[in-house]
Design a protein around this motif. Sequence first.
Motif, PDB file in Angstrom:
ATOM      1  N   TYR A 253      54.563  47.281  43.915  1.00  0.00           N
ATOM      2  CA  TYR A 253      53.717  46.280  43.277  1.00  0.00           C
ATOM      3  C   TYR A 253      52.245  46.577  43.559  1.00  0.00           C
ATOM      4  N   ILE A 254      51.950  46.855  44.826  1.00  0.00           N
ATOM      5  CA  ILE A 254      50.552  47.089  45.189  1.00  0.00           C
ATOM      6  C   ILE A 254      50.041  48.351  44.502  1.00  0.00           C
ATOM      7  N   ILE A 255      50.885  49.367  44.437  1.00  0.00           N
ATOM      8  CA  ILE A 255      50.454  50.586  43.746  1.00  0.00           C
ATOM      9  C   ILE A 255      50.146  50.284  42.283  1.00  0.00           C
ATOM     10  N   LYS A 256      51.036  49.539  41.644  1.00  0.00           N
ATOM     11  CA  LYS A 256      50.820  49.203  40.230  1.00  0.00           C
ATOM     12  C   LYS A 256      49.546  48.396  40.045  1.00  0.00           C
ATOM     13  N   MET A 257      49.391  47.360  40.856  1.00  0.00           N
ATOM     14  CA  MET A 257      48.223  46.503  40.691  1.00  0.00           C
ATOM     15  C   MET A 257      46.940  47.287  40.922  1.00  0.00           C
ATOM     16  N   THR A 258      46.964  48.160  41.908  1.00  0.00           N
ATOM     17  CA  THR A 258      45.751  48.910  42.200  1.00  0.00           C
ATOM     18  C   THR A 258      45.425  49.865  41.062  1.00  0.00           C
ATOM     19  N   ARG A 259      46.487  50.468  40.505  1.00  0.00           N
ATOM     20  CA  ARG A 259      46.250  51.406  39.401  1.00  0.00           C
ATOM     21  C   ARG A 259      45.718  50.700  38.169  1.00  0.00           C
ATOM     22  N   LEU A 260      45.958  49.401  38.061  1.00  0.00           N
ATOM     23  CA  LEU A 260      45.412  48.655  36.926  1.00  0.00           C
ATOM     24  C   LEU A 260      43.893  48.711  36.937  1.00  0.00           C
ATOM     25  N   GLY A 261      43.376  49.140  38.042  1.00  0.00           N
ATOM     26  CA  GLY A 261      41.944  49.357  38.075  1.00  0.00           C
ATOM     27  C   GLY A 261      41.228  48.225  38.751  1.00  0.00           C
ATOM     28  N   THR A 262      40.042  48.460  39.109  1.00  0.00           N
ATOM     29  CA  THR A 262      39.294  47.388  39.731  1.00  0.00           C
ATOM     30  C   THR A 262      38.756  46.508  38.613  1.00  0.00           C
ATOM     31  N   TYR A 263      38.509  45.277  38.958  1.00  0.00           N
ATOM     32  CA  TYR A 263      38.161  44.328  37.915  1.00  0.00           C
ATOM     33  C   TYR A 263      36.663  44.234  37.645  1.00  0.00           C
ATOM     34  N   SER A 264      35.875  44.838  38.492  1.00  0.00           N
ATOM     35  CA  SER A 264      34.449  44.650  38.315  1.00  0.00           C
ATOM     36  C   SER A 264      33.921  45.475  37.141  1.00  0.00           C
ATOM     37  N   ARG A 265      34.024  44.871  36.005  1.00  0.00           N
ATOM     38  CA  ARG A 265      33.561  45.523  34.786  1.00  0.00           C
ATOM     39  C   ARG A 265      32.581  44.591  34.117  1.00  0.00           C
ATOM     40  N   PRO A 266      31.821  45.121  33.167  1.00  0.00           N
ATOM     41  CA  PRO A 266      30.865  44.233  32.501  1.00  0.00           C
ATOM     42  C   PRO A 266      31.573  43.127  31.723  1.00  0.00           C
ATOM     43  N   ASN A 267      30.930  41.991  31.622  1.00  0.00           N
ATOM     44  CA  ASN A 267      31.452  40.878  30.848  1.00  0.00           C
ATOM     45  C   ASN A 267      31.133  41.112  29.375  1.00  0.00           C
ATOM     46  N   HIS A 268      32.163  41.335  28.580  1.00  0.00           N
ATOM     47  CA  HIS A 268      31.937  41.600  27.159  1.00  0.00           C
ATOM     48  C   HIS A 268      31.684  40.343  26.349  1.00  0.00           C
ATOM     49  N   TYR A 269      31.915  39.202  26.966  1.00  0.00           N
ATOM     50  CA  TYR A 269      31.789  37.952  26.211  1.00  0.00           C
ATOM     51  C   TYR A 269      30.920  36.957  26.969  1.00  0.00           C
ATOM     52  N   PRO A 270      29.672  37.276  27.180  1.00  0.00           N
ATOM     53  CA  PRO A 270      28.839  36.359  27.949  1.00  0.00           C
ATOM     54  C   PRO A 270      28.760  35.007  27.233  1.00  0.00           C
ATOM     55  N   MET A 271      28.870  33.948  28.008  1.00  0.00           N
ATOM     56  CA  MET A 271      28.860  32.607  27.412  1.00  0.00           C
ATOM     57  C   MET A 271      27.680  31.829  27.965  1.00  0.00           C
ATOM     58  N   ILE A 272      27.317  30.786  27.228  1.00  0.00           N
ATOM     59  CA  ILE A 272      26.297  29.881  27.744  1.00  0.00           C
ATOM     60  C   ILE A 272      26.932  28.509  27.971  1.00  0.00           C
ATOM     61  N   ASP A 273      26.331  27.745  28.833  1.00  0.00           N
ATOM     62  CA  ASP A 273      26.818  26.390  29.076  1.00  0.00           C
ATOM     63  C   ASP A 273      26.758  25.590  27.789  1.00  0.00           C
ATOM     64  N   VAL A 274      27.770  24.759  27.568  1.00  0.00           N
ATOM     65  CA  VAL A 274      27.775  23.971  26.339  1.00  0.00           C
ATOM     66  C   VAL A 274      27.858  22.496  26.664  1.00  0.00           C
ATOM     67  N   ALA A 275      27.468  21.688  25.698  1.00  0.00           N
ATOM     68  CA  ALA A 275      27.472  20.243  25.921  1.00  0.00           C
ATOM     69  C   ALA A 275      28.890  19.681  25.940  1.00  0.00           C
TER      70      ALA A 275
END
Length: 658
Positions: A225-247
Amino acid sequence: MELTSIKGIGEKTAALFDKLNIKDTGDLLRFFPAEYDLFSDISTIDRIKPGDIAAVKVYITSQPLLRHIKKMSILSFNISDGHGEMSVVYFNAPYLRNSIKRGEECVFRGKVMLRGKTLSFNNPRKYKTEDYEKLSGTKQPIYHTTKGLSSNAIQKAVKKAYEAELGIGINRKTSPLYDKLPENIIAKRKLMPYYEAIMNIHMPTDDDSLFAARTRLAYEEFYDYIIKMTRLGTYSRPNHYPMIDVADTGRFIELLPYKLTPDQSDVWNSIRNDLSSDKRMVRLLQGDVGSGKTVIAILSLLMCVSNGYQGAFMAPTEVLASQHYETVNKLIDEYKLPFKPVLLTGLIKGKARKEILESIKNGDANLIIGTHALFQDSVEYKNLALAITDEQHRFGVLQRESLVGKGDQPAVLIMSATPIPRTLAMILYGDLEVSTIHTMPVGRLPIKNCVVDTSYRPTAYKFIISEVKAGHQVYIICPQIDAGELIGVENVTEYSVQLRASLPEDIRIGVLHGQMSSAAKDKVMDDFAHGNIDVLVSTTVVEVGVNVPNATVMYVENAERFGLAQLHQLRGRVGRSDMQSFCIFMMNNSSDTAKERLDILLNSNDGFEIAAQDMKLRGPGDIFGIRQSGDVIFDIGDIYQDSELILWAKEDTAEVLI
Ligand code: ADP
Ligand code: MG
């Protein structure tokens, strides 16, 4: 190897195995026993008492008598062992009459009951004396079964498959007995070789080897499991969908009939920050059952759709997905939220499915709720920016992989009711942020708990009746679906029939278990959620996330057979409103240790603490049979019980992964 190449398995039997998802000998050998039955030494009638599970060597002292009452057939006769006399009764097994011969010596094993003044066995197993002597003192595996395929038949098939595979040799990589772990790790951790572990898990020679086999297999699950999860890659990637606060989100929070708890507010703030930052969110939200995770999911999805993106909300079962869908629709009406939701599950087929898929693709739908059907290849999203998984501990590894990989790296929020310490979470789930909701919403009355034995059952039924009369609803949990291999363990099918006879006719009883079709399960859960069923007799399938605030009683039969953490999860199904709720833990096999274990539940309300105390009390040798977490990620491993193995696996995989 194909199953049909095993002697005694033809096409027909192979089709039954297929129902259990067993397609070849490899699957069969990894179809681990659900638990083990300890065959005690032969006792004598003067030493046994009602409630015991006992084996006695006896003579049959009367001719079998067959009677019919209504639709039921009753076969009865007497037995004696020189120390005492008993009766034996078989319900609905008239065909056994010819195999019962007066004067015959044999062994009967079953749960001892009291009929009038004499001891009795109901539907015991009958053995030739020499056969029982071979079993005596051993642990025999019990497998999950399906109609037409008994645990015994599975056991035989496993044995044959094992011998056949051993015969072909275990050193080819394609052998289901091939050892995939590096030799140095096996040596360092003193693990049992794989082929030996497989043998001992199915056919344990003694407790020590069973324990070693379990350790080896659990370790390997974590390692993979740990091998698989690690191979999924690290998560620190750019945010492709930046959002703004909404009302919308602020307005929604204002209008809610309750105030968010401080923990909920904190979590919501973290998520808001994540979604508007330039780093992609991958966050785990843990919180005990009933702590209010759903509203956090809704808020996150609201922010997402108000920013013009799509959000997905995935649940592990059809029942739960439909419930979320309904909740969202109600909220839309009530608060005019800008959701355009669709429900996508495996049950939705044909034209309806096509239309839903089209609306997901062209963006007409901005909130997609469903089961793991959401992440199949056929589903194309227009702009999926946030994927939320509810009750993620109920999903296997594969689904999670497809989730993270779906769309163009959406933000990910996974929610879990199995709180584990941050360090373990980080090991298991990789490089993700962890938030925890520690406190329950205010205004909840603490649940009243009691641990009782079966003599309390009539009182408990009276109590159930009075709760139903007061307009409330009740869950009754049994450990198994049918009268299975296990003696003295309640099952949903027979229990609901007996219950029907014990409760007034106007009380509506429903039945729910995992072998029902999804449509049937949905119908029952729906009826229960809408108050059309008063008492729901169920296996632990209800444990998963459903919310029926009007249910005030959780009644668990054979409570001694469950992990405490799992009982704690079950308990979380009630106490979800301002009404007083109750938990009745019924011990069908009462012993002092069982009582002491269950008492832990009365004193703590923290799932991890409960599991830890349970472990301390039972000791590591007693690990088998009682699983804590109700997790389905691992077949054998248990994140509560095996934290040491998880740490080992982390350390060992680090060496491999550099
Ligand atoms: P879980 O964390 O197990 O998913 P739910 O989200 O289903 O729990 O919440 C359980 C119940 O608590 C729901 O009926 C929900 O409306 C209610 N609830 C959630 N947050 C609060 C709160 N801050 N105050 C009062 N009730 C709340
Ligand atoms: Mg939930």
